[in-house]
Motif scaffolding. Structure first.
Motif, PDB file in Angstrom:
ATOM      1  N   TYR A 287      -6.055  -4.855   6.185  1.00 16.22           N
ATOM      2  CA  TYR A 287      -5.088  -3.943   6.809  1.00 16.22           C
ATOM      3  C   TYR A 287      -5.560  -2.500   6.606  1.00 16.22           C
ATOM      4  CZ  TYR A 287      -2.382  -8.228   6.898  1.00 16.22           C
ATOM      5  OH  TYR A 287      -1.985  -9.513   7.131  1.00 16.22           O
TER       6      TYR A 287
ATOM      7  N   LEU B 179      -3.283   0.535   7.531  1.00 17.65           N
ATOM      8  CA  LEU B 179      -2.196   0.731   6.563  1.00 17.65           C
ATOM      9  C   LEU B 179      -2.735   1.314   5.264  1.00 17.65           C
ATOM     10  CD1 LEU B 179       0.749   0.323   5.625  1.00 17.65           C
ATOM     11  CD2 LEU B 179       0.121  -2.003   4.961  1.00 17.65           C
TER      12      LEU B 179
ATOM     13  N   VAL C 212       7.229   1.645   1.109  1.00 12.99           N
ATOM     14  CA  VAL C 212       6.938   1.528   2.535  1.00 12.99           C
ATOM     15  C   VAL C 212       8.261   1.424   3.302  1.00 12.99           C
ATOM     16  CG1 VAL C 212       5.771   0.168   4.319  1.00 12.99           C
ATOM     17  CG2 VAL C 212       4.742   0.383   2.051  1.00 12.99           C
TER      18      VAL C 212
ATOM     19  N   THR D 222       2.983   5.485   7.618  1.00  4.86           N
ATOM     20  CA  THR D 222       2.741   4.029   7.659  1.00  4.86           C
ATOM     21  C   THR D 222       3.224   3.403   8.971  1.00  4.86           C
ATOM     22  OG1 THR D 222       4.851   3.351   6.637  1.00  4.86           O
ATOM     23  CG2 THR D 222       3.025   3.856   5.140  1.00  4.86           C
TER      24      THR D 222
ATOM     25  N   LEU E 261       1.409   0.082  11.060  1.00  3.36           N
ATOM     26  CA  LEU E 261       2.215  -1.149  11.004  1.00  3.36           C
ATOM     27  C   LEU E 261       2.603  -1.613  12.413  1.00  3.36           C
ATOM     28  CD1 LEU E 261       4.469  -0.427   7.888  1.00  3.36           C
ATOM     29  CD2 LEU E 261       2.771  -2.261   8.111  1.00  3.36           C
TER      30      LEU E 261
ATOM     31  N   ASP F 299      -0.322  -3.122  14.067  1.00  2.00           N
ATOM     32  CA  ASP F 299      -0.549  -4.469  13.536  1.00  2.00           C
ATOM     33  C   ASP F 299       0.572  -5.445  13.926  1.00  2.00           C
ATOM     34  OD1 ASP F 299      -2.912  -3.870  12.345  1.00  2.00           O
ATOM     35  OD2 ASP F 299      -2.163  -3.804  10.291  1.00  2.00           O
TER      36      ASP F 299
ATOM     37  N   ALA G  20       3.882  -5.493  13.247  1.00  2.00           N
ATOM     38  CA  ALA G  20       4.722  -5.888  12.114  1.00  2.00           C
ATOM     39  C   ALA G  20       6.141  -6.214  12.564  1.00  2.00           C
ATOM     40  CB  ALA G  20       4.764  -4.752  11.083  1.00  2.00           C
TER      41      ALA G  20
ATOM     42  N   MET H 100       8.874  -4.324  14.779  1.00  2.00           N
ATOM     43  CA  MET H 100       8.897  -2.936  14.298  1.00  2.00           C
ATOM     44  C   MET H 100       8.838  -1.928  15.447  1.00  2.00           C
ATOM     45  SD  MET H 100       7.010  -1.319  11.127  1.00  2.00           S
ATOM     46  CE  MET H 100       6.747   0.434  10.955  1.00  2.00           C
TER      47      MET H 100
ATOM     48  N   ILE I 242       8.865  -6.433   5.173  1.00  2.00           N
ATOM     49  CA  ILE I 242       8.050  -6.165   6.356  1.00  2.00           C
ATOM     50  C   ILE I 242       6.987  -7.248   6.403  1.00  2.00           C
ATOM     51  CG2 ILE I 242       6.568  -4.478   7.527  1.00  2.00           C
ATOM     52  CD1 ILE I 242       8.243  -2.860   4.841  1.00  2.00           C
TER      53      ILE I 242
ATOM     54  N   VAL J 106       3.494  -8.579   8.248  1.00  2.00           N
ATOM     55  CA  VAL J 106       2.400  -8.132   9.103  1.00  2.00           C
ATOM     56  C   VAL J 106       1.450  -9.297   9.327  1.00  2.00           C
ATOM     57  CG1 VAL J 106       0.900  -6.162   9.523  1.00  2.00           C
ATOM     58  CG2 VAL J 106       2.549  -6.043   7.658  1.00  2.00           C
TER      59      VAL J 106
END
Ligand SMILES: Cc1cc2nc3c(=O)[nH]c(=O)nc-3n(C[C@H](O)[C@H](O)[C@H](O)COP(=O)(O)OP(=O)(O)OC[C@H]3O[C@@H](n4cnc5c(N)ncnc54)[C@H](O)[C@@H]3O)c2cc1C
Lengths: 302, 161
Positions: free
Chosen positions: A90, A93, A111, A124, A128, A131, A133, A148, A169, A171
């Motif tokens: 990641y 992140l 976070v 962040t 995220l 990705d 999330a 997200m 969260i 991911v």
């Protein structure tokens, strides 16, 4: 500081029932690096502060190849930036966490707090969202999970309902040949909020772009996906022309304002430059299967 | 309403009655009568209030006093070992004196606590690591070079921890 009552609920349902009881006059305290500043500066005036740090089962950071990365709502930025799996899988992140505030701030800041504060420049958020999330919450009506990307509705505003708490969260695990980058532009190297932030998560299939998500920070009321730029790249062969076209599309799509950190025009131009740079770096990382950042730390321990 | 908080500050157990809306910094400076930690900006930007809480450097202005119940805190007053014969300064303190790493002195307690936390984890930091570790500590006098030299010159040396 303006006086408030203080609570340390021992369970999530207890925290939720306190939030319900105080009906909008209570604030959740996680790391406190946003909340306490806002109370001191009288931006927020809660009568009740509910510290969730004593609630068990929220302080974790775990990974498995099926479920991906799980960030508990009490996991700190320090835990994220020092996690080997975050560094390896990641990278966006990781870079965002590493450049957020100072070590002192990152040792407290979570976070989840960064997400719930919903600042347009929060570091962040772009990686995220890039990705893909998902946010998990617990509230009066039980659990919810929210992509997200759909979580933010404006500066400081989210879809969290009264009494709802962010619990985790999630991911996804990156497919092979994925490269990730977060680039933060500030006026100085450290202790700085982003003037522009650009996150790219890109997966290659040979020389073809199989998928890409480009997320821009600090250039709209919420972090935003540069979908026009993504469309130019997806399913096509990677070329310098396509990268430049996509960077221009990101510039055209963003909606920055002028403020002390930069003018709208400057931000737009920087979106173009940084999107191009982030794309090139993530393509290189996807090809090499490596993190684009030099993460070797020369720590000799006797 | 005051909350009773039991904490270990510089190796000594302290029981303090604290209003929940007081920062740890205010509690240290007033209730605990340890005025070494400084109040600069009071919002986490300057690092002058840095103390070590359960092994990690933090801004004591951004922690509530009530949150530290059951924790261990080291402030600048606890950096040197006052029980040692002759009560010598900590090597970091000696070093910052020798290298001119302190001028007006206001940032110095915070800088020293950030540096101590760095050396506890990374006994031989690089120049870059030292700068990264004190990025949250503002100094308006020295230009930082002498502070970094103070840290690097004792890195890995006996008794620096
Ligand atoms: C000196 C300094 C530098 C900073 N630099 C940066 C930076 O470079 N980049 C950046 O992005 N941010 C920065 N910040 C802002 C801040 O540190 C981050 O946003 C941090 O991640 C907030 O997390 P926290 O745990 O401290 O949140 P808190 O202050 O505890 O909470 C923030 C908000 O979220 C709510 N909240 C927290 N947890 C939950 C939850 N689980 N469920 C529901 N609501 C919740 C709180 O009620 C509050 O409204 C900086 C702050 C300071 C003081």
């Amino acid at each position: 500081m303006r006086p408030f009552d203080y609570f340390e609920p021992a369970t999530l349902p207890e925290a939720v029932s306190l939030l319900e009881r105080f009906d909008g006059r209570a604030s959740i305290l996680a790391g406190g690096t946003d909340l306490l500043v806002e109370i001191k500066e009288r931006i927020r005036l809660p009568d009740h502060v509910i510290n969730i740090k004593k609630v068990p089962g929220l302080d974790y950071l775990s990974y498995d190849p099926v479920d991906g990365l799980k960030i508990g709502s009490l996991a700190t930025l320090h835990e994220v930036e020092t996690s080997p799996v975050v560094i390896e899988k990641y990278a966006g992140l990781y870079q965002a966490a590493r450049e957020l505030g100072s070590i002192q701030v990152r040792n407290r800041a979570t976070v989840a707090g960064n997400i719930c504060r919903a600042s347009p420049s929060a570091d962040t958020l772009p990686p995220l969202i890039a990705d893909n999330a998902t946010i998990h919450t617990f509230g009066p009506d039980g659990e919810r999970s929210i992509p997200m990307e759909k979580f933010f509705t404006g500066p400081g505003k989210t879809v969290l309902l009264d009494g709802e708490i962010l619990t985790r969260i999630n991911v996804p695990s990156p497919p092979p040949n994925t490269g990730k980058v977060y680039l933060k532009l500030g006026r100085r190297a450290a202790m700085e909020l982003a003037t522009v932030g650009v996150a790219v998560t890109l997966t290659l299939d040979g020389n073809e772009c199989r998928s890409v998500r480009i997320v821009l920070g600090a250039v709209a009321p919420t972090p935003m996906r540069a979908t026009d730029a993504e469309d130019i790249l997806i399913g096509k062969a990677i070329s310098e022309n396509a990268i430049e076209e996509a960077s221009q599309a990101a510039k055209d799509q963003c909606r920055p304002i002028s403020d002390v950190r930069g003018s709208a025009d400057y931000r737009r131009e920087m979106v173009r430059v940084l999107t191009g740079r982030a794309l090139r770096m993530s393509i290189e990382a996807a090809n090499e299967g490596n993190s684009p950042f030099d993460i070797s730390t020369d720590q000799t321990v006797d | 309403m005051k909350h009773m908080v039991s904490t270990i500050i510089n190796g000594e157990r302290r029981e303090l009655a604290i209003k929940p809306y007081r920062s740890l910094l205010d509690v240290l400076r007033n209730e605990a009568e340890l005025t070494g930690s400084k109040k600069g900006c009071d919002v986490g930007d300057c690092g002058a209030c840095t103390v070590i809480l359960d092994g990690k450097p933090i801004n004591s202005c951004l922690v509530l006093g009530v949150e530290v119940d059951g924790s261990e805190i080291t402030t600048i007053e606890g950096l040197a070992d006052h029980t040692a014969p002759g009560a010598p300064l900590h090597p970091l303190q000696e070093s910052i004196l020798q290298h001119g790493g302190a001028q007006c002195g206001f940032c110095t307690p915070g800088i020293l606590m950030a540096a101590k936390a760095l050396l506890d984890e990374t006994p031989r930091p690089t120049d870059e690591e030292a700068r990264f570790a004190i990025a949250g500590n503002l100094c308006r006098c020295t230009g930082y070079t002498k502070i970094v030299e103070s840290i690097l010159s004792i890195s890995g040396s006996e008794g620096a921890l």
